[in-house]
Design a protein around this motif. Structure first.
Motif, PDB file in Angstrom:
ATOM      1  N   TYR A   1      90.589  88.439 -22.013  1.00 24.28           N
ATOM      2  CA  TYR A   1      91.304  87.238 -21.565  1.00 24.28           C
ATOM      3  C   TYR A   1      90.968  86.004 -22.403  1.00 24.28           C
ATOM      4  O   TYR A   1      91.638  84.989 -22.326  1.00 24.28           O
TER       5      TYR A   1
ATOM      6  N   HIS B   1      76.945  72.602 -22.772  1.00 26.98           N
ATOM      7  CA  HIS B   1      78.106  72.068 -22.058  1.00 26.98           C
ATOM      8  C   HIS B   1      77.734  71.615 -20.654  1.00 26.98           C
ATOM      9  O   HIS B   1      78.461  70.852 -20.028  1.00 26.98           O
ATOM     10  N   LEU B   2      76.620  72.108 -20.171  1.00 29.45           N
ATOM     11  CA  LEU B   2      76.164  71.652 -18.847  1.00 29.45           C
ATOM     12  C   LEU B   2      75.306  70.395 -18.953  1.00 29.45           C
ATOM     13  O   LEU B   2      74.894  69.833 -17.950  1.00 29.45           O
ATOM     14  N   THR B   3      75.005  69.991 -20.175  1.00 29.06           N
ATOM     15  CA  THR B   3      74.261  68.747 -20.370  1.00 29.06           C
ATOM     16  C   THR B   3      75.062  67.876 -21.345  1.00 29.06           C
ATOM     17  O   THR B   3      74.681  67.735 -22.514  1.00 29.06           O
ATOM     18  N   PRO B   4      76.173  67.315 -20.881  1.00 30.20           N
ATOM     19  CA  PRO B   4      77.109  66.634 -21.798  1.00 30.20           C
ATOM     20  C   PRO B   4      76.477  65.496 -22.600  1.00 30.20           C
ATOM     21  O   PRO B   4      77.002  65.164 -23.668  1.00 30.20           O
TER      22      PRO B   4
ATOM     23  N   ILE C   1      73.929  65.606 -24.351  1.00 33.11           N
ATOM     24  CA  ILE C   1      73.509  66.157 -25.654  1.00 33.11           C
ATOM     25  C   ILE C   1      74.724  66.226 -26.584  1.00 33.11           C
ATOM     26  O   ILE C   1      74.648  65.864 -27.761  1.00 33.11           O
TER      27      ILE C   1
ATOM     28  N   ILE D   1      77.467  64.387 -26.469  1.00 32.26           N
ATOM     29  CA  ILE D   1      77.848  63.030 -26.880  1.00 32.26           C
ATOM     30  C   ILE D   1      76.915  62.538 -27.985  1.00 32.26           C
ATOM     31  O   ILE D   1      77.355  61.944 -28.973  1.00 32.26           O
TER      32      ILE D   1
ATOM     33  N   ASP E   1      83.175  75.153 -30.103  1.00 40.74           N
ATOM     34  CA  ASP E   1      83.358  75.524 -28.690  1.00 40.74           C
ATOM     35  C   ASP E   1      83.624  74.296 -27.819  1.00 40.74           C
ATOM     36  O   ASP E   1      83.238  74.257 -26.663  1.00 40.74           O
ATOM     37  N   GLU E   2      84.327  73.316 -28.407  1.00 41.21           N
ATOM     38  CA  GLU E   2      84.591  72.110 -27.616  1.00 41.21           C
ATOM     39  C   GLU E   2      85.477  72.420 -26.420  1.00 41.21           C
ATOM     40  O   GLU E   2      85.205  71.998 -25.309  1.00 41.21           O
ATOM     41  N   ASN E   3      86.548  73.174 -26.649  1.00 37.12           N
ATOM     42  CA  ASN E   3      87.473  73.442 -25.556  1.00 37.12           C
ATOM     43  C   ASN E   3      87.394  74.861 -25.021  1.00 37.12           C
ATOM     44  O   ASN E   3      87.160  75.071 -23.855  1.00 37.12           O
ATOM     45  N   LYS E   4      87.574  75.821 -25.930  1.00 38.44           N
ATOM     46  CA  LYS E   4      87.560  77.198 -25.440  1.00 38.44           C
ATOM     47  C   LYS E   4      86.357  77.926 -26.009  1.00 38.44           C
ATOM     48  O   LYS E   4      86.486  78.745 -26.907  1.00 38.44           O
ATOM     49  N   GLY E   5      85.231  77.588 -25.512  1.00 36.78           N
ATOM     50  CA  GLY E   5      84.012  78.190 -26.049  1.00 36.78           C
ATOM     51  C   GLY E   5      83.769  79.574 -25.497  1.00 36.78           C
ATOM     52  O   GLY E   5      84.177  79.895 -24.387  1.00 36.78           O
TER      53      GLY E   5
END
Lengths: 343, 608
Positions: free
Chosen positions: B353, B374-377, B379, B381, B398-402
């Protein structure tokens, strides 16, 4: 007046107010110690109340009738109790400014605090300006507008339930009970303000265990078109135009989901307030998660294991306002029983 | 022929021992995988074999690594291993010299004093009695220490010692008695014939006072029976490590490594474990959370005896502290990974998928934040700010579909799933044409380095930022704040990156040291490799680590792993920041354009 009994009530939130009033009615001299410069506690954070959208200010006004100018009630503001101890059958409260209060019995009505959403960094609170908490939503709603940081009406808004509740990672396994219905309420309020906008609620379970809750939940869907998505948001990011991008899983459709919204509201959970934790620890009546533990949840819920120390309201566990007010009165009855026994 | 029936137990035991060992070694050799056999054939006739001999000497006989832990513990192992080894070697020389052939009776060396009772002179015969006595004395001192260790392990620098199986107990008891019995046998013979030296002679004289020398034959019998018991139980006990460790050292030197699947090399490693228990003392599960029976020594033991429980295999943080401490150098975490292997559905593609988007153009650098980042945005930024400030043409892959790097799956034993993810990411990375891949997550970093096939330089952001600063691509100012750095497991022990983060932090603040650093650093407790640990235990491990790291009350607790950051934040002990955040905060903007100013403004949280 000589043999008049005295009771200390710690915290002038709904539980403390309702307990103090009942005690005063029984001709007991009550001293209410409040750490803020005003009474009301968390009720001051709310605009309208579930399930009937009654104005929180109105509820507060009727609650404080016979409270403020009651000759049996002395309210002392800006007094943070740092130590509460029993000494020679008396309850002694020391405050942070060094004052000492003494009484025959004490009621702990130190209430709750809301979860600090910054702990869940992945949700972007404190990082992305259009991620706000449910408390901030209330404040905005009080001012009549829900606007993004850019000053525009959100075309899409999402509410996320269980932020800091039922979350093993933050150490809170329990359900905060009030957030589900608060999200339904806020979503309806939002849709009533901006019927053209879309509202989504992300949830794990919708827990509508209260009178008229289920009806409200239904109404939110049928009349206001609020969309419910079963799944937690795993992470957020910001788009160039400051929108909030959400990654979640739609667990009913069993697929990952991405959505861009103008605003994300985090339905933050209920935690024991700092005073609740500190004072109950001092008296060895601390229960799980820093809440205070009652003597028996069924038959002596306002008693603690310390003789003469009573519990009222959400210092014990998350409660609705309705339950809190009733619990304050119930605590007063227990205190009267106790004072009669001790003569 | 020098013969007495008491040699029968010894000889039988020795034959059984060698037969079993040879049988086992052949069986394991046949189970080696293709790669391991390839290296064996390739390197067997190279100087690597000489190195292996050297290491076998240092580790299997001298026990150099145990000396590093504790002098007394090292001496105990050395006296038993090296002492016994020399006793056998010199015993054999003495017997051969006496018999004037290399093929004397195989038991002659062992029972030499019994059979050669006179003072027949042969070449150099006078040096052997004192030499053999000296070696026996050394061994006996080791046995005494072993007794003391059982009695109180802390005397030898061990907090906990391993609990033993049935065979271990038989082998251990016989090992304890072999040398005291040898002393008594030789001494009684010495008392009768006068062939003893300073030790056996003296003890013999003492025995003569009590007329014990007449029990001579019984002592020799007991000695032989003890040897039999030890030999027969050895292949089934922890002492199998004695022969196996040597083979393991050779295989290791030739270049074998444990692969994804259980192989003969795994068997060699399982049996090379001496169950010394050093891994128990360094395990945070033990000393911070008081969880027992899951440590590597128990895991290896249970795997070897085929009664491994899921709990033992899975309740491990895979932090690698035991790998670092293991005196034998076993690949403990890799073996654990092999045993965790869940049986996957062969040929199934698990991630159909995912619809990865390839790079739209060519870039210099690929940035892979990783799921945890991604759970610590904050970092992310910070990294964006650093990239922009350095003027780098980068692709945020992997910004959008990592897609996950695959390592957490692999650590849980889901190899097929992991491979699927790797092939998706490899395609994406190659599509960018970049020369360098930068990641913010040590887990991804290790995965890219070890599990991917990529023709690209891989850097953790701490290495990358360090280079940017060294090459003056970004300028930073010193905040004067006190900082303690926590080495993430996968970056430090896992990948050997210790200096770059410290180098950077020393430039932006006042870097302080803590008790557990570098190779000895603690796991934060949030490891993804342990999916079954109870939250309360995880919290105990986290709090213990936090306590040690923040002992000097630093302004900032710095780390270089999003997972460590997230875990420590919940501990409420100190301000926790990733290196990238600290740099982004202290960057002196050279090209401070209006664009940058505006960006900074957005970050200021709205006041409501």
């Amino acid at each position: 007046m000589e043999n008049k009994k005295t009771v200390l009530v710690i915290g002038a939130g709904p539980a403390g107010i309702s307990a103090a009033k009942s005690l005063a009615n029984d001709n007991i001299s009550v001293t209410v110690l409040e750490k803020e410069d005003t009474f009301g506690g968390n009720i001051n954070n709310w605009a309208k109340l579930f399930p009937n959208f009654k104005d929180a200010g109105e509820v507060k006004s009727s609650l404080i009738q016979n409270f403020v100018n009651n000759q049996n009630i002395k309210i002392v503001y800006n007094k943070k109790v740092t130590e509460l101890k029993k000494h020679n059958q008396k309850w002694i409260a020391n405050t942070s400014d060094g004052e000492v209060f003494e009484s025959d019995a004490a009621i702990l009505s130190t209430g709750f605090k809301v979860f600090d959403a910054q702990y869940k960094e992945e949700l972007g609170y404190g990082i992305y300006p259009n991620v706000i908490t449910s408390v901030e939503f209330e404040k905005m709603y009080k001012n009549g507008k829900i606007l993004t940081v850019q000053g525009s009406v959100p075309k899409k808004i999402a509410f996320l339930n269980c932020v800091g509740s039922r979350d093993e990672k933050v150490g809170n396994h329990y359900c905060s009970r009030i957030c589900c219905i608060a999200a339904v309420k806020q979503a309806i309020e939002f849709k009533e303000l901006y019927p053209q906008s879309e509202a989504f609620i992300f949830y794990m379970d919708i827990r509508m265990a209260g009178q008229f809750y289920e009806e409200l939940y239904r109404k939110s869907q049928e009349k206001h078109g609020v969309v419910y998505i079963r799944g937690r948001i795993s992470e957020t990011s910001s788009t160039i135009d400051k929108k909030v991008q959400i990654k979640a899983e739609d667990t009913l459709a069993a697929t990952p989901l991405r959505m861009t919204v103008d605003m994300l509201v985090l339905m933050i959970g209920v935690e024991a307030s700092k005073s609740t934790t500190i004072l109950s620890k001092q008296n060895n009546i601390d229960g799980p998660y820093g809440f205070a533990k009652s003597k028996d949840i069924h038959t002596a819920d306002n008693y603690s294991n310390e003789n003469g120390l009573f519990l009222a309201g959400s210092c014990k566990r998350p409660l609705t306002l309705t339950e809190t007010i009733a619990d304050g009165k119930s605590a007063a009855i227990s205190v009267v029983e106790y004072l009669k026994q001790t003569k | 022929m020098n013969y007495n029936p008491f040699i029968i137990p010894f000889t039988t035991g020795a034959i059984i021992l060698f037969a079993i060992i040879i049988y086992k070694f052949i069986a394991w050799y046949r189970k080696l995988d293709k790669k391991q056999r390839f290296y064996l054939r390739k390197n067997i006739l190279t100087f690597k074999s000489i190195e292996a001999i050297k290491e076998s000497f240092l580790e299997a006989l001298i026990h150099r690594n145990i000396y590093k832990k504790n002098l007394l513990l090292g001496y105990m192992h050395m006296s038993l291993a090296f002492g016994w080894f020399l006793l056998i070697i010199f015993g054999k020389i003495e017997a051969s010299l006496h018999a004037q052939t290399l093929f004397e009776e195989p038991w002659l060396a062992i029972f030499f004093r019994y059979f050669v009772r006179d003072e027949h002179k042969f070449f150099m015969s006078e040096i052997f009695p004192p030499l053999m006595d000296f070696l026996l004395l050394v061994i006996l001192s080791g046995v005494l220490l072993a007794w003391l260790k059982r009695f109180s392990s802390s005397l030898l620098g061990m907090k906990k010692t391993t609990r033993h199986s049935k065979f271990d107990k038989i082998a251990l008891a016989s090992l304890w008695w072999i040398f005291p019995l040898r002393l008594l046998s030789e001494s009684s013979t010495a008392a009768l014939t006068g062939n003893g030296s300073f030790l056996t002679g003296t003890v013999g004289n003492l025995m003569a006072v009590l007329n014990l020398q007449y029990f001579e034959i019984y002592f020799w019998w007991a000695y032989s029976i003890c040897l039999f018991a030890f030999f027969v139980s050895l292949p089934f006990s922890r002492y199998m490590h004695i022969p196996t460790e040597v083979v393991f050292i050779f295989l290791k030197k030739w270049g074998a490594t444990a692969g994804e699947e259980y192989s003969g090399y795994t068997d060699f490693q399982l049996n090379a474990c001496s169950r010394c228990g050093i891994c128990i003392d360094v395990c945070q599960m033990n000393f911070a959370a008081n969880i027992q029976n899951v440590q590597s020594v128990y895991f290896i033991r249970d795997t070897r005896y085929k009664h491994l429980k899921d709990e033992t295999a899975n309740n491990c943080l895979m932090c690698g502290r035991c790998v670092e401490a293991c005196p034998v150098g076993l690949e403990l975490t890799v073996i654990r990974q092999q045993l965790r292997n869940k049986k996957e559905i062969a040929g199934k593609h698990y991630y159909d998928y995912t619809k990865p988007q390839e790079a739209d153009k060519k870039y210099d650098i690929v940035y892979f934040a990783g799921c945890m980042t991604h759970l610590t945005p904050s970092i992310i930024i910070s990294m964006k700010k650093i990239f922009e400030e350095a003027g780098i043409n980068y692709w945020f892959m992997d910004e959008n579909k990592g897609t996950c790097c695959g390592r957490p799956m692999r650590q849980q034993g889901f190899i097929q799933q992991s491979k699927d993810l790797i092939s998706i990411n490899q395609k994406l990375i190659n599509s960018s044409g970049a020369k360098t891949l930068v990641t913010s997550c040590p887990i991804c970093y290790k995965s890219f380095k070890e599990e991917y096939v990529l023709d690209i330089e891989i850097k953790h952001h701490s290495e990358f930022i360090n280079e940017l600063i060294e090459n003056n691509k970004i300028k930073i100012q010193n905040s004067q704040k006190s900082i303690v750095y926590h080495d993430p497991c996968e970056l430090g022990r896992g990948s050997g990156i210790y200096e770059e983060p410290r180098n950077i932090l020393a430039k932006v603040g006042n870097l302080k040291s803590s008790e557990f650093e570098k190779q000895n650093s603690l796991c934060c407790g949030g490891s993804l490799s342990n999916a079954i640990i109870e939250l309360e235990d995880q919290i105990k491990i986290r709090n213990h680590a936090l306590e040690n790291l923040t002992a000097c009350n630093p302004d900032i607790l710095a780390t270089a792993c999003p997972l460590c950051k997230k875990t420590f934040v919940h501990g409420n002990k100190a301000k926790v920041m990733d290196i990238a955040e600290i740099i982004a905060e202290n960057i002196s903007l050279q090209n401070q354009s209006s664009k940058h100013k505006e960006k900074n403004k957005i970050k200021t949280k709205i006041e409501l």
